[in-house]
Design a protein around this motif. Sequence first.
Motif, PDB file in Angstrom:
ATOM      1  N   LEU A  50      -0.259  -7.076   4.373  1.00  5.72           N
ATOM      2  CA  LEU A  50      -0.489  -5.773   3.740  1.00  5.72           C
ATOM      3  C   LEU A  50       0.586  -4.855   4.297  1.00  5.72           C
ATOM      4  O   LEU A  50       0.677  -4.659   5.519  1.00  5.72           O
ATOM      5  CB  LEU A  50      -1.900  -5.257   4.058  1.00  5.72           C
ATOM      6  N   GLY A 103       2.724  -1.255   4.325  1.00  2.00           N
ATOM      7  CA  GLY A 103       2.709   0.163   4.002  1.00  2.00           C
ATOM      8  C   GLY A 103       4.110   0.681   3.734  1.00  2.00           C
ATOM      9  O   GLY A 103       4.651   0.521   2.641  1.00  2.00           O
ATOM     10  N   GLY A 104       4.720   1.275   4.749  1.00  2.00           N
ATOM     11  CA  GLY A 104       6.006   1.945   4.574  1.00  2.00           C
ATOM     12  C   GLY A 104       7.073   1.109   3.874  1.00  2.00           C
ATOM     13  O   GLY A 104       7.771   1.607   2.983  1.00  2.00           O
ATOM     14  N   ASN A 123       0.862  -1.178   0.000  1.00  4.73           N
ATOM     15  CA  ASN A 123       0.000   0.000   0.000  1.00  4.73           C
ATOM     16  C   ASN A 123       0.902   1.233   0.000  1.00  4.73           C
ATOM     17  O   ASN A 123       1.484   1.570   1.023  1.00  4.73           O
ATOM     18  CB  ASN A 123      -0.893  -0.026   1.255  1.00  4.73           C
ATOM     19  N   GLU A 129      -7.004   4.411   7.806  1.00  5.67           N
ATOM     20  CA  GLU A 129      -6.805   5.843   7.528  1.00  5.67           C
ATOM     21  C   GLU A 129      -8.037   6.433   6.849  1.00  5.67           C
ATOM     22  O   GLU A 129      -8.376   7.597   7.064  1.00  5.67           O
ATOM     23  CB  GLU A 129      -5.529   6.033   6.698  1.00  5.67           C
ATOM     24  N   GLY A 169       0.619  -3.926   9.509  1.00  6.24           N
ATOM     25  CA  GLY A 169       1.011  -3.047  10.619  1.00  6.24           C
ATOM     26  C   GLY A 169       2.473  -3.241  10.917  1.00  6.24           C
ATOM     27  O   GLY A 169       2.854  -4.208  11.583  1.00  6.24           O
ATOM     28  N   ALA A 215      -0.571  -0.289  15.250  1.00  4.25           N
ATOM     29  CA  ALA A 215       0.648  -0.885  14.686  1.00  4.25           C
ATOM     30  C   ALA A 215       0.996  -0.283  13.325  1.00  4.25           C
ATOM     31  O   ALA A 215       2.078  -0.536  12.798  1.00  4.25           O
ATOM     32  CB  ALA A 215       0.473  -2.402  14.546  1.00  4.25           C
ATOM     33  N   ILE A 216       0.095   0.507  12.767  1.00  5.39           N
ATOM     34  CA  ILE A 216       0.322   1.038  11.420  1.00  5.39           C
ATOM     35  C   ILE A 216       1.281   2.223  11.481  1.00  5.39           C
ATOM     36  O   ILE A 216       1.001   3.229  12.132  1.00  5.39           O
ATOM     37  CB  ILE A 216      -1.012   1.441  10.759  1.00  5.39           C
ATOM     38  N   GLY A 217       2.408   2.054  10.803  1.00  2.49           N
ATOM     39  CA  GLY A 217       3.375   3.141  10.701  1.00  2.49           C
ATOM     40  C   GLY A 217       4.090   3.478  11.996  1.00  2.49           C
ATOM     41  O   GLY A 217       4.770   4.507  12.087  1.00  2.49           O
TER      42      GLY A 217
END
Length: 252
Positions: free
Chosen positions: A233, A235-236, A12, A102, A213, A174-176
């Motif tokens: 999934l 992110g960063g 993502n 988000e 996460g 846990a996200i970011g």
Amino acid sequence: MDSRRRALIAGNWKMNGLRAPALALARALAAGVAGGRAARPELVVCPPATVIAAVAEALAGTRIAVGGQDCHVGASGAHTGDLSAEMLADAGASVVIVGHSERRADHGETDQLVAAKAAAAHRAGLAAIVCIGETEAERDRGRTLAVVGGQLAGSLPAGAGPANTVIAYEPVWAIGTGRTPTLAEVAEVHGFLRERLKALQPGWEEMRILYGGSVKPDNARALLAAANVDGALVGGASLKAEDFLAIADSAL
Ligand code: PEP
């Protein structure tokens, strides 16, 4: 992971990616995969909508699919600034994330709206990655299973099934953040979600359940090996080709 469910590693990119760096990232991923990296899992990247078509073109003929990060419930109409699932498909997407925390937080998205978006994705022939997850306050109050169970039941439309829907369990805290639940906590929630899926509709328990996460190359192997985890999934870490490939290399 149950061997019947092939792992899925989804990136993502969020609101990151002007055309040149997005294409450079896509090409680096394509080169890695062509060189034998990330051979086991299914792969998808979800760039910003402005570069979906360009990234899809760059990844055409590779094993890497392209997804959107959100869609409107309608197919077309007077919705300034919104994008339909049909438009994402037209741009080259085959997947769309719906209900990311988000979007739930920034845009007040409810379970009912998320279910309608997932249905819109299916209408357009896209698979939906349906995100759920508790906040830190909810976890601290011992509400994690109640919260994710409610989100799961409320965010899946009729017509969902293992072929067109993937669940992403993403604890909001846990996200970011660099923080993750313990492996036991991940296994507890994923096992609970598997049972809830079965109770909601027999057969739904075959849906893949991703963990999201703060997945990084150094924790991916352990997280992906946890019971009932069918992928991630990301992110960063999906913004760096080497990190995303390393995570995907960790998939069972
Ligand atoms: C996400 O936002 O879906 C996510 C998992 O982000 P990160 O990997 O950066 O925590």
